[in-house]
Write a protein that holds these residues in place. Structure first.
Motif: not given
Ligand SMILES: [Zn+2]
Length: 536
Positions: A158-170
């Motif tokens: 279900g990963v279909d776009s960017a999202r805000q993550l808890a650290d600097a991960s991208v």
């Protein structure tokens, strides 16, 4: 007291300044009872002692891998090993073969993927979708800081776009905002990793045990494990019960920026929990990522304008957590690869009450200027380094790591010899499964400043190489000192734990062209013979 084992007819590199060379050793249960000339050991030998004739071989203290991910690595190593696969053609070929072996729909998992395999291109799942499917694929980059996945894996997660993550991960996305399949750092990797079915507990315990046996065969008797949590402590307990803990494991709990305070509280209580072959008195923080993807924290931006941020969005939280574990008596290890990250960790340790005072350490230190190199010794900070990682870097700076940096920072790559020269404590390791754990490759890389299997024989960077003696210390006595165990481990001396390796020749003295293939004949961990060649 009569000994259980004695090894005679050998040259022993004891690492004991009072008796650097000996010719016989005896131990009873876990403890060395006599070291010296044969007649000094003779009185400890009786009918029940097994006497091993070393036929002129060389003994050193057991090899300590100062930075490793033992349990994680044992699981990764069940997948496709992409070490030294460094063209796109060969990568696609390896993936296609693995898919054929697995059949359709199973998860295709891999590790140690080299950035060089992308041949300078930006990853997009379309580069491998046709060979990776049908079915999902998840490949860890060699440093385990990045993963590459196919379209199927993105879809079922279900990963279909960017999202805000808890650290600097991208979650890397293309210009249309769609994920490319490149996931930078753990929180991003987790978005897909959470869909991968976990192996059973029993399966994992068997993999762990086998991995330790494999490491015994190359002389490893102790591992500073740079990750772990309450669950891995349970695994260590279980392995010890089964007598499968054939290396000593020093766990460092992994503290993420998003590890919640309740868990931190639980981990703080584990300071004194230990078994006879494990302890959990360390913690590991990661202040930055890696040079190759622009996630290392640098004093000046890299050639892509990246490398300007730490992994911890809130540095005050990092300092606060470090302080809590410092006050609770833990040993702190912080991953710091970029020059800025290394400096910031030194500043942080220096600000603690009493400073590091020989207790805390910095992991990796892939580039640092002289002024930072000079700080380790006076500030009592251990440098935990992996010269074997120079295997991905070339003297001519044509590799992905060097391309990110300017000439000066490349010149100061892996300054292990310069740090050792100041008198600071340098501990050596592999970071397996990032690089192979074989310490013989480490001996080669430390002394030659390159890998043994590259065409360009010129050294990486312009800083000092480690000498053979410094390298041997880095795998033995320095590792013991770094964890405050210098009175019981790291030397072959009476009263010390019997962690011993028998080699065909002295790994610190043989020519580097021979060291990678130097036969390991026997390994004893805490007195137990955990590896023995059939010739003995
Ligand atoms: Zn690591």
């Amino acid at each position: 007291m009569a000994a259980d084992f004695a090894i005679v007819n050998c040259t022993i590199r004891t690492m004991d300044p009072n008796l650097p060379i000996a010719h016989a050793v005896a131990w009873s249960d876990q403890t060395i009872v006599a070291v010296g000339a044969i007649d000094q050991v003779q009185s400890h030998i009786d009918a029940h002692t097994e006497v091993i004739d070393a036929r002129g071989a060389v003994l050193t203290p057991g090899m300590v891998d100062g930075h490793q991910h033992l349990l994680q690595g044992a699981v990764f190593a069940q997948g496709l090993n992409l070490d030294r696969v460094n063209t796109l053609h060969d990568l696609r070929d390896a993936i296609a073969k693995e898919r054929e072996r697995l059949g359709p729909n199973a998860w295709l998992l891999g590790f140690a993927m080299e950035y060089a395999a992308l041949e300078g291109q930006t990853f997009h799942h379309s580069m491998i979708d046709d060979v990776a499917g049908p079915g999902p694929m998840f490949l860890y980059a060699l440093d385990v800081h990045t993963a590459f996945v196919n379209n199927h894996a993105l879809a079922i997660s279900g990963v279909d776009s960017a999202r805000q993550l808890a650290d600097a991960s991208v979650i890397v996305c293309d210009s249309d905002g769609l994920p490319t399949g490149e996931l930078l750092e753990m929180a991003a990797m987790r978005t897909v990793l959470d869909s991968v079915p976990a192996p059973t507990k029993e399966q994992k315990l068997q993999w762990y045990a086998q991995t330790m046996r494999d490491q015994n065969a190359v002389g490893i008797t102790e591992i500073h494990m740079m990750d772990g949590d309450l669950e891995t402590i349970e695994s260590l307990k279980e392995l010890e019960l089964r007598e499968d803990l054939t290396v000593r494991v020093l766990q460092h709990h992994f503290i993420y920026p998003y590890t919640d305070s309740e868990i931190v509280g639980e981990l703080l209580k584990t300071r004194s929990s230990s078994g006879s072959m494990w302890q959990a008195d360390g913690v590991k923080f990661m202040l930055d990522g890696v040079i190759d993807t622009g996630t290392a924290w640098l004093e000046e931006p890299d050639s892509h304008g990246e490398g300007t941020e730490p992994m911890w969005p809130d540095m005050s939280l990092y300092h606060q957590r470090v302080r809590m574990f410092h006050d609770a008596g833990f040993r702190i290890a912080t991953h710091a690869i970029g020059d800025r990250a290394v400096r910031e960790v030194l500043d942080g340790y220096a600000a603690l009450p009493g400073g590091s005072a020989g207790r805390h350490r910095i992991e990796h230190i892939e580039t640092s200027p002289e002024r930072t190199v000079a700080r380790f010794q006076p500030e009592g900070v251990t440098a935990s380094m992996q010269p074997v990682h120079m295997r991905w870097v070339a003297h001519d700076l044509s590799d992905p790591w060097s391309q990110r940096l300017d000439a000066s920072r490349c010149a100061h790559a892996w300054p292990s010899g310069d740090i050792a020269h100041t008198g600071a404590l340098v501990v050596l390791g592999s970071d397996w499964p990032v690089a192979p754990y074989d310490p013989r490759m480490g001996f080669f890389a430390a002394r030659e400043r390159r890998a043994h299997d590259v065409a360009d024989k010129r050294p990486v960077g312009t800083t000092r190489a480690l000498t053979g003696e410094q390298t041997l210390a880095g795998y033995t006595i320095n590792a013991a000192r770094a964890v405050g165990a210098q009175d019981s481990r790291g030397m072959i001396a009476p009263g010390y734990v019997a962690d011993i390796v028998m080699w065909q020749d002295d790994p610190s003295q043989v020519s580097t062209s021979d060291v990678v293939d130097l036969p390991v004949l026997l390994t004893a961990a805490a007195g137990r013979i955990v590896y023995r060649t059939s010739a003995l």
